[in-house]
Scaffold this motif. Structure first.
Motif, short mmCIF file in Angstrom:
data_model
loop_
_atom_site.label_atom_id
_atom_site.label_comp_id
_atom_site.label_asym_id
_atom_site.label_seq_id
_atom_site.Cartn_x
_atom_site.Cartn_y
_atom_site.Cartn_z
N GLU A 32 166.89 -70.04 125.54
CA GLU A 32 166.69 -70.36 124.13
C GLU A 32 165.55 -69.29 123.23
N LEU A 33 164.63 -68.91 123.97
CA LEU A 33 163.59 -67.93 123.17
C LEU A 33 163.91 -66.82 123.16
N VAL A 34 164.95 -66.38 124.09
CA VAL A 34 165.51 -64.99 123.97
C VAL A 34 166.26 -64.97 122.60
N ALA A 35 166.86 -66.02 122.24
CA ALA A 35 167.69 -65.80 120.99
C ALA A 35 167.02 -66.14 119.80
N VAL A 36 165.70 -66.43 119.63
CA VAL A 36 165.02 -66.74 118.28
C VAL A 36 164.24 -65.22 117.91
N PRO A 37 164.03 -65.19 116.84
CA PRO A 37 163.20 -63.96 116.10
C PRO A 37 162.01 -63.75 117.03
N GLN A 38 161.94 -62.46 117.41
CA GLN A 38 160.63 -62.31 118.32
C GLN A 38 159.44 -62.11 117.40
N LEU A 39 158.25 -62.16 117.96
CA LEU A 39 157.07 -61.96 117.26
C LEU A 39 156.50 -60.45 117.34
N VAL A 40 156.05 -59.94 116.35
CA VAL A 40 155.70 -58.51 116.42
C VAL A 40 154.09 -58.67 116.29
N PRO A 41 153.33 -58.21 117.39
CA PRO A 41 151.84 -58.01 117.39
C PRO A 41 151.22 -57.47 116.29
N VAL A 42 150.49 -58.19 115.51
CA VAL A 42 149.60 -57.46 114.36
C VAL A 42 148.16 -57.13 114.72
N TYR A 43 147.36 -58.39 115.27
CA TYR A 43 146.10 -58.03 115.77
C TYR A 43 145.75 -59.31 116.52
N SER A 44 145.22 -59.30 117.72
CA SER A 44 144.62 -60.33 118.49
C SER A 44 145.84 -61.23 118.55
N HIS A 45 145.67 -62.53 118.32
CA HIS A 45 146.83 -63.31 118.45
C HIS A 45 147.68 -63.76 117.26
N ARG A 46 147.75 -62.73 116.44
CA ARG A 46 148.28 -62.76 115.06
C ARG A 46 149.86 -62.03 115.29
N TYR A 47 150.71 -62.61 114.62
CA TYR A 47 152.08 -61.84 114.76
C TYR A 47 152.84 -62.24 113.52
N LEU A 48 153.69 -61.41 113.28
CA LEU A 48 154.77 -61.44 112.28
C LEU A 48 156.27 -61.79 112.68
N PRO A 49 156.79 -62.55 112.27
CA PRO A 49 158.32 -62.70 112.65
C PRO A 49 159.02 -61.62 112.60
N GLY A 50 159.74 -61.12 113.66
CA GLY A 50 160.09 -59.74 113.56
C GLY A 50 161.89 -60.22 113.09
N THR A 51 162.08 -59.90 111.96
CA THR A 51 163.53 -60.05 111.48
C THR A 51 163.97 -58.70 110.86
N ALA A 52 164.89 -58.09 111.41
CA ALA A 52 165.32 -56.71 110.93
C ALA A 52 165.74 -57.02 109.53
N GLY A 53 165.24 -55.86 108.61
CA GLY A 53 165.61 -55.81 107.18
C GLY A 53 164.90 -56.74 106.12
N GLU A 54 163.95 -57.71 106.68
CA GLU A 54 163.62 -58.49 105.68
C GLU A 54 161.94 -58.19 105.67
N CYS A 55 161.31 -58.62 104.73
CA CYS A 55 159.76 -58.50 104.42
C CYS A 55 159.26 -59.76 103.72
N GLY A 56 157.95 -60.04 103.77
CA GLY A 56 157.36 -60.97 103.07
C GLY A 56 157.11 -62.02 103.87
N HIS A 57 157.05 -62.06 105.30
CA HIS A 57 157.00 -63.14 106.31
C HIS A 57 155.46 -63.24 106.36
N PRO A 58 155.07 -64.75 106.52
CA PRO A 58 153.48 -64.86 106.75
C PRO A 58 153.08 -64.47 108.01
N VAL A 59 152.02 -63.88 108.29
CA VAL A 59 151.27 -63.84 109.66
C VAL A 59 150.96 -65.05 109.96
#
Length: 140
Positions: A32-59
């Motif tokens: 199930e986790l393979v199918a969800v939008p993966q998290l892109v590492p930002v710093y330490s344990h902070r991440y952005l949801p990785g959705t192609a072509g979209e911006c403005g996601h919370p960290v």
């Protein structure tokens, strides 16, 4: 997240019913986790949801299934993390799967600690269990 599936009884409500066996549960959770939008590492344990072509996601700050918003977007996060000046605008999550954790899912009180215990099958059941534990500590 798989740690919480294995050791803390976590099960996302959008997944198929949880099987009785831990190894089967881990296998389903992994698929199930393979199918969800993966998290892109930002710093330490902070991440952005990785959705192609979209911006403005919370960290998001992510530690197992303890997930909170740390900034309305990348710029707000950087301002907050490194200068201590967070936005006064309310943050909101933008990706369904991760929103469940940030907003606590249906009927979950997100003000309580991470709502998952080895005794719970659903988030609501976990919250009820935590309330009972808190009540026992007050009385006892």
């Amino acid at each position: 997240m798989l740690f919480d599936v294995e050791h803390n009884g976590f099960w996302h409500p959008a997944w198929p019913p949880r099987p009785a066996g831990t190894s089967d549960a881990l296998q389903i959770a992994h698929s199930e986790l393979v199918a969800v939008p993966q998290l892109v590492p930002v710093y330490s344990h902070r991440y952005l949801p990785g959705t192609a072509g979209e911006c403005g996601h919370p960290v998001l700050s992510v530690h197992q299934t303890d997930i909170i918003i740390y900034g309305n977007d990348l710029a707000d996060y950087l301002r907050n993390e490194f200068t201590g000046r967070a936005s006064s605008l309310p943050a909101h999550s933008t990706v369904g799967f991760w929103s469940y954790f940030v907003h606590g899912g249906p009927g979950t009180d997100v003000a309580t600690p991470t709502p998952h215990t080895p005794y719970a099958v659903s988030a609501q059941e976990a919250v009820e269990h935590l309330r009972m534990l808190a009540l026992e500590r007050l009385i006892g």
